[in-house]
Structures are given as C-alpha cells and as structure tokens.
Design a protein around this motif. Structure first.
Motif, PDB file in Angstrom:
ATOM      1  N   PHE A  48      28.340  68.215  34.670  1.00 21.60           N
ATOM      2  CA  PHE A  48      27.958  68.966  33.709  1.00 21.60           C
ATOM      3  C   PHE A  48      27.708  70.299  34.352  1.00 21.60           C
ATOM      4  CE2 PHE A  48      27.151  65.328  30.819  1.00 21.60           C
ATOM      5  CZ  PHE A  48      27.605  65.987  29.630  1.00 21.60           C
ATOM      6  N   MET A  49      27.035  70.377  35.505  1.00 27.80           N
ATOM      7  CA  MET A  49      26.599  71.861  35.926  1.00 27.80           C
ATOM      8  C   MET A  49      27.805  72.533  36.501  1.00 27.80           C
ATOM      9  SD  MET A  49      23.341  71.944  35.935  1.00 27.80           S
ATOM     10  CE  MET A  49      22.658  73.011  37.299  1.00 27.80           C
ATOM     11  N   ASP A  50      28.886  71.752  37.058  1.00 23.84           N
ATOM     12  CA  ASP A  50      29.910  72.477  37.718  1.00 23.84           C
ATOM     13  C   ASP A  50      31.018  73.028  36.439  1.00 23.84           C
ATOM     14  OD1 ASP A  50      29.264  71.703  40.173  1.00 23.84           O
ATOM     15  OD2 ASP A  50      30.577  70.016  40.508  1.00 23.84           O
ATOM     16  N   ALA A  51      30.867  72.203  35.257  1.00 25.87           N
ATOM     17  CA  ALA A  51      31.779  72.603  34.066  1.00 25.87           C
ATOM     18  C   ALA A  51      31.179  74.082  33.709  1.00 25.87           C
ATOM     19  CB  ALA A  51      31.876  71.714  33.075  1.00 25.87           C
ATOM     20  N   PHE A  52      29.805  73.874  33.515  1.00 26.71           N
ATOM     21  CA  PHE A  52      29.145  75.211  33.090  1.00 26.71           C
ATOM     22  C   PHE A  52      29.282  76.361  33.862  1.00 26.71           C
ATOM     23  CE2 PHE A  52      27.084  72.548  29.518  1.00 26.71           C
ATOM     24  CZ  PHE A  52      27.317  73.544  28.697  1.00 26.71           C
ATOM     25  N   ARG A  53      29.291  76.112  35.379  1.00 25.13           N
ATOM     26  CA  ARG A  53      29.179  77.313  36.477  1.00 25.13           C
ATOM     27  C   ARG A  53      30.653  77.806  36.119  1.00 25.13           C
ATOM     28  NH1 ARG A  53      26.464  73.587  40.192  1.00 25.13           N
ATOM     29  NH2 ARG A  53      24.425  74.312  40.166  1.00 25.13           N
ATOM     30  N   ALA A  54      31.813  77.025  36.132  1.00 23.91           N
ATOM     31  CA  ALA A  54      33.221  77.375  35.909  1.00 23.91           C
ATOM     32  C   ALA A  54      33.209  78.222  34.720  1.00 23.91           C
ATOM     33  CB  ALA A  54      34.100  75.969  36.092  1.00 23.91           C
ATOM     34  N   SER A  55      32.564  77.884  33.525  1.00 20.49           N
ATOM     35  CA  SER A  55      32.806  78.535  32.479  1.00 20.49           C
ATOM     36  C   SER A  55      32.141  80.076  32.637  1.00 20.49           C
ATOM     37  CB  SER A  55      32.141  77.977  31.282  1.00 20.49           C
ATOM     38  OG  SER A  55      30.926  78.146  31.358  1.00 20.49           O
ATOM     39  N   GLY A  56      31.345  80.428  33.399  1.00 23.75           N
ATOM     40  CA  GLY A  56      31.036  81.760  33.693  1.00 23.75           C
ATOM     41  C   GLY A  56      30.059  82.348  32.418  1.00 23.75           C
ATOM     42  N   VAL A  57      29.416  81.335  31.940  1.00 24.97           N
ATOM     43  CA  VAL A  57      28.419  81.609  30.776  1.00 24.97           C
ATOM     44  C   VAL A  57      27.002  81.329  31.375  1.00 24.97           C
ATOM     45  CG1 VAL A  57      30.111  81.203  28.973  1.00 24.97           C
ATOM     46  CG2 VAL A  57      28.447  79.376  29.604  1.00 24.97           C
ATOM     47  N   PRO A  58      25.914  82.031  30.881  1.00 23.44           N
ATOM     48  CA  PRO A  58      24.465  81.580  31.272  1.00 23.44           C
ATOM     49  C   PRO A  58      24.381  80.085  30.509  1.00 23.44           C
ATOM     50  CG  PRO A  58      24.477  83.201  29.425  1.00 23.44           C
ATOM     51  CD  PRO A  58      25.987  83.183  29.954  1.00 23.44           C
ATOM     52  N   PHE A  59      23.579  79.535  31.170  1.00 28.43           N
ATOM     53  CA  PHE A  59      23.542  77.941  30.647  1.00 28.43           C
ATOM     54  C   PHE A  59      22.333  77.156  31.107  1.00 28.43           C
ATOM     55  CE2 PHE A  59      25.443  77.133  34.728  1.00 28.43           C
ATOM     56  CZ  PHE A  59      24.713  75.911  35.068  1.00 28.43           C
ATOM     57  N   GLU A  60      22.037  76.180  30.464  1.00 31.29           N
ATOM     58  CA  GLU A  60      20.764  75.347  30.980  1.00 31.29           C
ATOM     59  C   GLU A  60      21.279  74.014  30.531  1.00 31.29           C
ATOM     60  OE1 GLU A  60      15.911  74.729  30.721  1.00 31.29           O
ATOM     61  OE2 GLU A  60      17.207  76.858  30.774  1.00 31.29           O
ATOM     62  N   VAL A  61      21.476  73.035  31.278  1.00 27.16           N
ATOM     63  CA  VAL A  61      21.561  71.413  31.094  1.00 27.16           C
ATOM     64  C   VAL A  61      20.472  70.978  31.473  1.00 27.16           C
ATOM     65  CG1 VAL A  61      22.957  69.330  31.863  1.00 27.16           C
ATOM     66  CG2 VAL A  61      23.979  71.771  32.057  1.00 27.16           C
ATOM     67  N   SER A  62      19.938  70.146  30.283  1.00 29.78           N
ATOM     68  CA  SER A  62      18.697  69.409  30.198  1.00 29.78           C
ATOM     69  C   SER A  62      19.209  68.009  29.865  1.00 29.78           C
ATOM     70  CB  SER A  62      17.782  69.859  29.031  1.00 29.78           C
ATOM     71  OG  SER A  62      17.291  71.213  29.166  1.00 29.78           O
ATOM     72  N   TYR A  63      18.323  67.052  30.855  1.00 31.63           N
ATOM     73  CA  TYR A  63      18.663  65.671  30.524  1.00 31.63           C
ATOM     74  C   TYR A  63      17.681  65.208  29.499  1.00 31.63           C
ATOM     75  CZ  TYR A  63      17.785  60.684  31.533  1.00 31.63           C
ATOM     76  OH  TYR A  63      17.839  59.144  31.457  1.00 31.63           O
ATOM     77  N   ALA A  64      18.284  64.609  28.521  1.00 28.93           N
ATOM     78  CA  ALA A  64      17.451  63.790  27.360  1.00 28.93           C
ATOM     79  C   ALA A  64      16.919  62.685  28.029  1.00 28.93           C
ATOM     80  CB  ALA A  64      18.454  63.442  26.333  1.00 28.93           C
ATOM     81  N   SER A  65      15.670  62.519  28.138  1.00 24.42           N
ATOM     82  CA  SER A  65      14.961  61.670  28.918  1.00 24.42           C
ATOM     83  C   SER A  65      14.624  60.569  27.866  1.00 24.42           C
ATOM     84  CB  SER A  65      13.733  61.932  29.290  1.00 24.42           C
ATOM     85  OG  SER A  65      12.749  62.359  28.529  1.00 24.42           O
ATOM     86  N   LYS A  66      14.994  60.517  26.550  1.00 21.37           N
ATOM     87  CA  LYS A  66      14.922  59.458  25.614  1.00 21.37           C
ATOM     88  C   LYS A  66      15.876  58.423  26.024  1.00 21.37           C
ATOM     89  CE  LYS A  66      17.816  60.971  22.047  1.00 21.37           C
ATOM     90  NZ  LYS A  66      18.016  61.369  20.580  1.00 21.37           N
ATOM     91  N   ALA A  67      16.928  58.840  26.584  1.00 23.66           N
ATOM     92  CA  ALA A  67      17.896  57.671  26.984  1.00 23.66           C
ATOM     93  C   ALA A  67      17.422  56.844  28.028  1.00 23.66           C
ATOM     94  CB  ALA A  67      19.245  58.362  27.558  1.00 23.66           C
ATOM     95  N   PHE A  68      16.657  57.182  28.924  1.00 25.81           N
ATOM     96  CA  PHE A  68      15.928  56.527  29.913  1.00 25.81           C
ATOM     97  C   PHE A  68      15.017  57.157  30.955  1.00 25.81           C
ATOM     98  CE2 PHE A  68      16.708  55.082  34.838  1.00 25.81           C
ATOM     99  CZ  PHE A  68      16.032  53.758  34.457  1.00 25.81           C
ATOM    100  N   CYS A  69      13.831  56.875  30.624  1.00 22.71           N
ATOM    101  CA  CYS A  69      12.652  57.649  31.129  1.00 22.71           C
ATOM    102  C   CYS A  69      11.912  56.716  32.150  1.00 22.71           C
ATOM    103  CB  CYS A  69      11.846  58.385  29.922  1.00 22.71           C
ATOM    104  SG  CYS A  69      10.630  59.539  30.446  1.00 22.71           S
ATOM    105  N   VAL A  70      12.067  57.027  33.322  1.00 24.14           N
ATOM    106  CA  VAL A  70      11.287  56.744  34.396  1.00 24.14           C
ATOM    107  C   VAL A  70      10.996  57.598  35.457  1.00 24.14           C
ATOM    108  CG1 VAL A  70      11.598  54.262  34.011  1.00 24.14           C
ATOM    109  CG2 VAL A  70      12.851  55.464  35.785  1.00 24.14           C
TER     110      VAL A  70
END
Length: 445
Positions: A48-70
C-alpha cells in the motif's frame, strides 16, 4: 491448495509458516491457536505504501484495527509507517498502551459515547470520523470544554453498493453509517461542522463495503466525493483537504476469489480523484485509505486439534475440532468459506470429503462444509487458512470456552503475542452476591 506468504510444506510433509513447523507450534502453544505470518503483514503494508508513493499524490494509509487489534500488530503497522483507525475505547486504549502516536489515530464509529470522545480528545488523537448530527454537537461541545478544536472527517454514504455480502455493505443509501449524500444530509453536515466553533473540517470519508474484487465501486465513490467537494466549494466556500475512500479491498479465501493487486486498487482511486478534482480546477486533496482485512487476513492461520468423527452413511462425515464459532464466527454470520489442510500430513493425498464442525452446542457451528482431506484421525492438526481478520476480533467465550492464544512467526522464530485465556480469566469479573454465597453445611445438609 493455495499457500499464502511464507507458508509452505516442509521436508517432513508438515505445514510450515514463517519458518516454523506448525506441529511444533501446536505442541508449544496448544490449540486452537491463531498463527500470524508477520512477514506477510509487513509485505501487505509496504504494498500500500509503495503504491501510493508511486502515484505521486499526498496520502495516508491507516490500518483498520477492527480487523485484528492487539498491541503487537499495532507496533508492526506503526513500524511500517501506517496510521491507525479505531472504533471503540478498547481499540484506542490498546493503541495508546502500545505506544502508537495519538496524532496518527482516527476514531470511527456510528455511536461514540461521551466517554469515548473524551478519551480521544484527552489523548490528542488526529481526528474523529464523524457519523451523525448528534456527534457533531457532542464533539463540538466537549472540545469547547477543553478549549481546543477537534479535527473531523464527515462520513458520507455515497449511494454506491459494492458487490459483497449484505451485512458488510456500507456505502448504500440505506445504511446505519454516515450522512446521506442524495438526501442532502451530507451538505447540511458540512454546514453544521463549519459553523461549529470548536471543530475543524478536514474533509469527507466514505466506505462502500468489504471484500471487494473490482475497482469500479471505488472509482465511482471517488467521483461522487469529488463532485460533492465541488458543491461544497461553490455553495459554501468550503474546501476538503482530505478525501478518505475507506477500505474493503478483497483477499483470496478460496478458489474462485480473485482479488486485484494492491497497486490496481490504489491506481483506480488516485486516478479518479486526480481526474475529477483536476477537471473542476480544485486542489488535489490528500487521499486516505483504510485497509484492514487486506493487511492481516491471509496472514493468519488457525490451528485446531481433531477430536470426534461422526460418519452418517450416505449423508456426510463430520469431523469435530476443539474450536469453532467462538474463535471464528464468520461462517455462522456471513456464510464465510475457508480452505484447510491437515497440517501434520500436508502431503497426503485426499481420500474423503468431510465437514468440519465446531465444538459449541449449536447445530450451526460449522467451520467448513465438504472439505477434501486425507483419512482424518483424532489428534490430527487442522490448519484453516486466511483467519487473520475478524476472527480473533470477534472471538467470544460462548459455552465458557477460553479464547485462543496468538503467536507471531517470522524467520524461524515463534513468539506469543496473546496468551491463551485461563479458567481464572473466565471468572475474573464474576461477582457472587453475599446472599448466594455457599454456606457451611448444617446437620449434614
């Protein structure tokens, strides 16, 4: 049989994850056991981080912790540079206890309590994803009491229905989440937020569902958010610095599932936002997404021990394991399907078709129907794949079963990150009123 990440069959014919033999994991930690392939989790984060960096846009990737939160997974995603989504005080507490930076935490939820809002404000979290008018008023008032301005994203229901299970579709107009776009509630929410002296409007958020295998829904949602940004700018003079397109990126559970590469999802989203905002002459916003399942789903495997076997001639053969809907309620909730192998005899050829039953006192406690396996024996270890998302998170103590342990594996090392619950844990919060306490026997009674 499809093997994910570092999972493979070793020279002993046993399943191996992260360089660790699953037979050794079962022996060391017991079963049921959630096993997490840490290297695969990190790989998904980097995709995810690499794909957004390649796009050249400002971005933020947030992990949705409801999937698994420890705490351990929170530490991993922070190391990989992601932000974090939480939907409750418990998830927020976990994140803070793990040392996650509060400014990178986003608080979701359709019914945040005053206590939860206070906890987020006092911790100094990055933003609240505001879901309704009640929350706008409450968040503004509570921020005002503290003399601060709380940052807010407005959750919009864009009227986009993704091709997924009805219980995990969230972008359609008839949803408990967010402000309706078509009905005008979203526009009124922007007005209310801008008018609130103790709120700062960051932008808009949408989430169209989960386990999505195509890009059209994301593209359409991005276009609708851009069009809404045009309306807000032209009628209210309001800009959206952030457009959050949520998560829902699918993973492969079974043969026939066809998730796209992460880069394709990201490209579709970023291209749609760039094109639509550019066409209207608006500044390009920061594009946020919230992957959860696609970070941890196929990195998880659950190990069980086979117990009883019941053969009904001409009907089916039930193979029962020492877990079930208490550690994986998704088959009962969503008719979710999984693949599995005998971890201790992974190279053996299939000889029979069986159905994997859980041990709960529910006829609906079935994990897998019609699974081809070698001849199954009591004591075998069954490995069910792709249980990293919404399995531990939804685990319960139904029938007073103890929730399983969780182990991370990486580079030949296995580490416990959640201890198996004890009998003492089960009764730790029980309170017996004095009138019910057992009294000494009198006259033999």
């Amino acid at each position: 049989m499809h093997l994910h990440g570092t999972t493979k069959i070793n020279r002993h014919g046993r399943l191996e994850i992260g360089g660790v033999d699953t037979a050794e994991l079962a022996e060391r930690f017991g079963t049921p056991l959630y096993v997490v392939d840490e290297a695969l989790v990190r790989e998904r984060c980097r995709q995810f981080m690499d794909a957004f960096r390649a796009s050249g846009v400002p971005f933020e990737v947030s992990y949705a912790s409801k999937a698994f939160c420890v705490k351990a997974i929170v530490r991993v995603v922070e190391e990989e540079g992601l932000s974090l989504d939480v939907v409750s005080d418990g998830e927020l507490y976990t994140a803070l206890e793990a040392g996650f930076p509060a400014k990178k935490i986003h608080f979701h939820g359709n019914n945040k309590t005053p206590e939860e809002i206070a906890m987020g404000l006092d911790a100094g979290i990055g933003c609240f994803v505001v879901d309704n008018f009640t929350e706008i008023a409450l968040l503004n008032a509570m921020a005002g009491e503290r003399g601060i301005r709380a940052k807010a994203l407005l959750r919009i229901t864009p009227g986009v229905e993704a091709h997924t299970h009805e219980f995990i579709s969230t972008g359609q107009e008839d949803s408990k989440f967010g402000f309706n776009l078509a009905g005008g509630a979203a526009f009124e929410a922007v007005k209310a937020t801008v008018a609130a002296p103790h709120l700062e409007l960051l932008g808009v958020h949408s989430h169209i569902g989960s386990q999505i295998f195509e890009v059209e829904g994301f593209r359409l949602a991005a276009e609708k958010m851009a069009d809404f940004a045009v309306e807000a700018k032209s009628k209210l003079g309001v800009s959206f610095p952030v457009v959050n397109l949520g998560g829902g990126f699918g993973i492969r559970y079974v043969e026939g599932d066809r998730p796209l590469p992460v880069a394709e999802y990201v490209k579709a989203i970023t291209d749609a936002v760039k094109e639509r905002f550019g066409a209207h002459g608006l500044p390009l916003p920061s594009i946020w997404v919230e992957p959860g399942r696609s970070i941890v789903g196929d990195a998880g495997t659950t190990l069980y021990t086979v117990g009883s076997v019941k053969d009904i001639p001409g009907v089916r053969k039930y193979v029962a394991v020492n877990g079930g809907m208490t550690d994986n309620p998704r088959p009962a909730l969503y008719d979710a399907v999984y693949e599995a192998v005998l971890a201790n005899r992974a190279n053996d050829a299939p000889e029979e078709t069986v159905s994997i039953a859980g041990k709960c006192c529910e006829s609906g406690d079935m994990l897998i129907w019609d699974l081809d396996l070698p001849k199954v024996n009591a004591g075998d270890t069954l490995a069910v794949f792709c249980t990293g998302a919404y399995n531990y998170s939804m685990a319960s103590n139904y029938n007073r079963l103890r929730r399983p342990a969780v182990a991370f594996v990486k580079d030949g090392v296995a580490e416990l990150v959640v201890r198996r619950e004890t009998y003492e844990d089960l009764v730790a919060n029980d309170v017996v009123p004095e009138r019910l306490r057992k009294l000494p026997a009198v006259n033999g009674r």
